[in-house]
Scaffold this active site. Structure first.
Site, PDB file in Angstrom:
ATOM      1  N   ARG A   1      21.644   8.365 -27.535  1.00 40.84           N
ATOM      2  CA  ARG A   1      21.067   8.721 -26.247  1.00 40.84           C
ATOM      3  C   ARG A   1      21.957   8.071 -25.186  1.00 40.84           C
ATOM      4  O   ARG A   1      22.891   7.356 -25.486  1.00 40.84           O
ATOM      5  CB  ARG A   1      19.617   8.293 -26.116  1.00 40.84           C
ATOM      6  CG  ARG A   1      19.130   7.057 -26.889  1.00 40.84           C
ATOM      7  CD  ARG A   1      19.776   5.773 -26.479  1.00 40.84           C
ATOM      8  NE  ARG A   1      19.675   5.571 -25.036  1.00 40.84           N
ATOM      9  CZ  ARG A   1      20.459   4.743 -24.358  1.00 40.84           C
ATOM     10  NH1 ARG A   1      21.394   4.055 -24.969  1.00 40.84           N
ATOM     11  NH2 ARG A   1      20.316   4.605 -23.067  1.00 40.84           N
ATOM     12  N   GLY A   2      21.648   8.458 -23.921  1.00 45.11           N
ATOM     13  CA  GLY A   2      22.534   8.005 -22.847  1.00 45.11           C
ATOM     14  C   GLY A   2      23.439   9.160 -22.462  1.00 45.11           C
ATOM     15  O   GLY A   2      24.087   9.763 -23.325  1.00 45.11           O
ATOM     16  N   ALA A   3      23.497   9.479 -21.173  1.00 39.32           N
ATOM     17  CA  ALA A   3      24.180  10.703 -20.749  1.00 39.32           C
ATOM     18  C   ALA A   3      25.596  10.864 -21.309  1.00 39.32           C
ATOM     19  O   ALA A   3      25.895  11.861 -21.977  1.00 39.32           O
ATOM     20  CB  ALA A   3      24.174  10.763 -19.215  1.00 39.32           C
TER      21      ALA A   3
ATOM     22  N   ASN B   1      17.663   9.661 -13.139  1.00 42.71           N
ATOM     23  CA  ASN B   1      17.840   8.581 -14.101  1.00 42.71           C
ATOM     24  C   ASN B   1      16.498   8.274 -14.761  1.00 42.71           C
ATOM     25  O   ASN B   1      15.471   8.862 -14.427  1.00 42.71           O
ATOM     26  CB  ASN B   1      18.430   7.346 -13.412  1.00 42.71           C
ATOM     27  CG  ASN B   1      18.969   6.327 -14.410  1.00 42.71           C
ATOM     28  OD1 ASN B   1      19.739   6.657 -15.302  1.00 42.71           O
ATOM     29  ND2 ASN B   1      18.525   5.094 -14.282  1.00 42.71           N
ATOM     30  N   LYS B   2      16.539   7.339 -15.707  1.00 40.17           N
ATOM     31  CA  LYS B   2      15.335   6.994 -16.461  1.00 40.17           C
ATOM     32  C   LYS B   2      14.110   6.777 -15.584  1.00 40.17           C
ATOM     33  O   LYS B   2      14.220   6.138 -14.528  1.00 40.17           O
ATOM     34  CB  LYS B   2      15.620   5.717 -17.277  1.00 40.17           C
ATOM     35  CG  LYS B   2      14.520   5.256 -18.188  1.00 40.17           C
ATOM     36  CD  LYS B   2      14.005   6.314 -19.141  1.00 40.17           C
ATOM     37  CE  LYS B   2      15.127   6.981 -19.899  1.00 40.17           C
ATOM     38  NZ  LYS B   2      14.770   8.253 -20.542  1.00 40.17           N
TER      39      LYS B   2
ATOM     40  N   ARG C   1      18.444  18.466 -24.912  1.00 37.86           N
ATOM     41  CA  ARG C   1      17.795  17.697 -23.841  1.00 37.86           C
ATOM     42  C   ARG C   1      18.225  18.299 -22.501  1.00 37.86           C
ATOM     43  O   ARG C   1      19.359  18.724 -22.359  1.00 37.86           O
ATOM     44  CB  ARG C   1      18.158  16.201 -23.905  1.00 37.86           C
ATOM     45  CG  ARG C   1      17.653  15.504 -25.163  1.00 37.86           C
ATOM     46  CD  ARG C   1      17.908  14.005 -25.138  1.00 37.86           C
ATOM     47  NE  ARG C   1      17.002  13.314 -24.218  1.00 37.86           N
ATOM     48  CZ  ARG C   1      17.099  12.018 -23.912  1.00 37.86           C
ATOM     49  NH1 ARG C   1      18.092  11.301 -24.416  1.00 37.86           N
ATOM     50  NH2 ARG C   1      16.234  11.438 -23.084  1.00 37.86           N
TER      51      ARG C   1
ATOM     52  N   GLN D   1      14.232   1.174 -24.125  1.00 42.78           N
ATOM     53  CA  GLN D   1      15.685   1.035 -24.257  1.00 42.78           C
ATOM     54  C   GLN D   1      16.179  -0.312 -23.698  1.00 42.78           C
ATOM     55  O   GLN D   1      17.141  -0.891 -24.207  1.00 42.78           O
ATOM     56  CB  GLN D   1      16.414   2.164 -23.512  1.00 42.78           C
ATOM     57  CG  GLN D   1      16.272   3.541 -24.118  1.00 42.78           C
ATOM     58  CD  GLN D   1      15.129   4.340 -23.518  1.00 42.78           C
ATOM     59  OE1 GLN D   1      14.094   3.783 -23.141  1.00 42.78           O
ATOM     60  NE2 GLN D   1      15.271   5.655 -23.455  1.00 42.78           N
TER      61      GLN D   1
ATOM     62  N   ASP E   1      21.824  10.026 -15.150  1.00 48.30           N
ATOM     63  CA  ASP E   1      21.918  11.179 -16.049  1.00 48.30           C
ATOM     64  C   ASP E   1      22.409  12.415 -15.322  1.00 48.30           C
ATOM     65  O   ASP E   1      22.863  13.366 -15.966  1.00 48.30           O
ATOM     66  CB  ASP E   1      20.553  11.435 -16.680  1.00 48.30           C
ATOM     67  CG  ASP E   1      20.202  10.314 -17.634  1.00 48.30           C
ATOM     68  OD1 ASP E   1      19.722   9.252 -17.167  1.00 48.30           O
ATOM     69  OD2 ASP E   1      20.463  10.465 -18.848  1.00 48.30           O
TER      70      ASP E   1
HETATM   71  C1  LIG Z   1      24.973   5.668 -19.003  1.00 50.39           C
HETATM   72  S1  LIG Z   1      23.795   6.889 -18.859  1.00 50.39           S
HETATM   73  C2  LIG Z   1      22.391   6.095 -19.500  1.00 50.39           C
HETATM   74  C3  LIG Z   1      21.131   6.733 -19.026  1.00 50.39           C
HETATM   75  O1  LIG Z   1      20.541   7.526 -20.077  1.00 50.39           O
HETATM   76  C4  LIG Z   1      19.272   6.983 -20.369  1.00 50.39           C
HETATM   77  O2  LIG Z   1      18.331   7.921 -20.763  1.00 50.39           O
HETATM   78  P1  LIG Z   1      18.014   8.137 -22.338  1.00 50.39           P
HETATM   79  O3  LIG Z   1      17.985   6.788 -22.988  1.00 50.39           O
HETATM   80  O4  LIG Z   1      16.658   8.839 -22.328  1.00 50.39           O
HETATM   81  O5  LIG Z   1      19.115   9.038 -22.858  1.00 50.39           O
HETATM   82  C5  LIG Z   1      18.856   6.337 -19.063  1.00 50.39           C
HETATM   83  O6  LIG Z   1      18.459   7.298 -18.109  1.00 50.39           O
HETATM   84  C6  LIG Z   1      20.143   5.667 -18.685  1.00 50.39           C
HETATM   85  O7  LIG Z   1      20.242   5.254 -17.351  1.00 50.39           O
END
Ligand SMILES: CSC[C@H]1O[C@H](OP(=O)(O)O)[C@H](O)[C@@H]1O
Length: 324
Positions: free
Chosen positions: A49-51, A235-236, A86, A184, A225
């Site tokens: 996960r993570g953009a 973002n989150k 996603r 996270q 994101d």
């Molecule tokens: C470096 S982008 C990380 C970004 O992605 C996370 O979301 P997820 O864990 O649901 O993929 C979160 O928004 C982070 O800031």
């Protein structure tokens, strides 16, 4: 100490190896993708996960598809299935479109994926080198979710700026929001910063405002994101609340992201904010915490307007959305 690399391409076996982030911090296990469908599962279930990490993984998913069957129809099917994993992180669509364009030009998709992977490492390093200039020795920096090495190919975005501040000899420390419901911050950010010897303290999300009121937070930095051309930041979930608190308490609020996170085509109204399963909120480690029959709202992201953002750190410049 090796730095954390959540995405590894196994050239010998032509497989994508991912750190299974669902198991951290208690177990370091790997999830092997032998087909593009394995990558679909990995992104949907947040193995990865993570953009940026999602985009790089999807690129390898396209490469695995071509290794399996290079027919146009099969590649298009892989593209469509990966695209549906996603909806909010634009890096996914940026990487997939880049791969599809390359495929149409006859470019080998594994070569393209490796290029995207290596570029992401370099982008995150540059974000760190530039972002760290915004931090001072002794800063206590609040961050949300995980925008670290585990969200990218290496270093991170928000956490890259923190890492490079440490590398530059600045004595910074971090306050990490646990970030309900997937945690996270607690499970990933605390893990990777502690692993690297960067002082980190975990807090419940509800504690952030009270620490700001006490003057215990010097700066805030988060990832992204999707960033629009008018600097609205997706973002989150919880980022918007932090930005409001930062404004009230006059604390600098930074966003760190590479160019692959920017979306110059869409407006706020066009963006789908992912809603994930009710179970993510209803249960904690398999124990029900929401009474039977009670509905749940589970947005995975929110949107922060530019007026709440002090600066956006990219790989080649720092953008100040409110500077006249
Ligand atoms: C470096 S982008 C990380 C970004 O992605 C996370 O979301 P997820 O864990 O649901 O993929 C979160 O928004 C982070 O800031």
């Amino acid at each position: 100490m090796d730095d954390i690399r959540p995405i590894i391409w196994n050239e010998d076996d032509k497989e994508l190896i991912l750190i299974d982030q669902r198991k951290l911090p208690n177990k370091l296990e790997y999830f092997t993708c032998k087909t593009y469908k394995d990558v679909v599962v990995a992104i949907k279930d947040m193995v990865v996960r993570g953009a940026p990490a999602i985009g790089v993984s999807a690129a390898y998913g396209m490469a695995l598809a071509e290794l399996e069957n290079s027919d146009d129809e099969f590649i298009c099917r892989a593209y469509k299935e990966l695209k549906l994993t996603r909806p909010t992180a634009v890096n996914l669509f940026w990487a997939l479109d880049k791969c599809m364009d390359s495929f149409k030009k006859g470019v080998n998709l594994l070569d393209e994926a490796k290029k995207i992977h290596e570029e992401d490492i370099q982008l995150c390093k540059k974000i760190g080198e530039l972002g760290q200039t915004l931090f001072d020795d002794g800063d206590v920096i609040l961050t949300h979710c995980n925008a670290g090495a585990l969200a990218t190919s290496a270093y991170g975005t928000a956490l890259s700026a923190i890492r490079f501040a440490k590398y530059a000899g600045k004595n910074v420390s971090v306050i990490s929001d646990e970030t309900r419901p997937r945690l996270q911050g607690a499970k990933l950010t605390c893990f990777e910063l502690h692993y690297e010897g960067i002082p980190t303290t975990a807090i419940s999300d509800n504690t952030a405002g009270f620490l700001m009121k006490q003057g215990k937070i010097d700066k805030i930095i988060v990832g992204a994101d999707r960033i629009l051309s008018d600097y609205h930041v997706f973002n989150k979930i919880g980022t918007y609340s932090l930005a409001i608190l930062a404004k009230y308490h006059n604390i600098p609020f930074y966003v760190a992201a590479p160019y692959s996170t920017f979306d110059f085509e869409n407006t706020v109204e066009d963006i789908e904010i992912e809603q994930r399963s009710a179970e993510e909120v209803m249960y904690v480690d398999g124990v029900r915490i929401v009474a039977e029959g009670v509905p749940v709202i589970n947005y995975a992201f929110d949107c922060t307007p530019p007026e709440l953002i002090t600066a956006i750190i990219t790989e080649d410049k720092i953008i100040y959305p409110n500077k006249k």
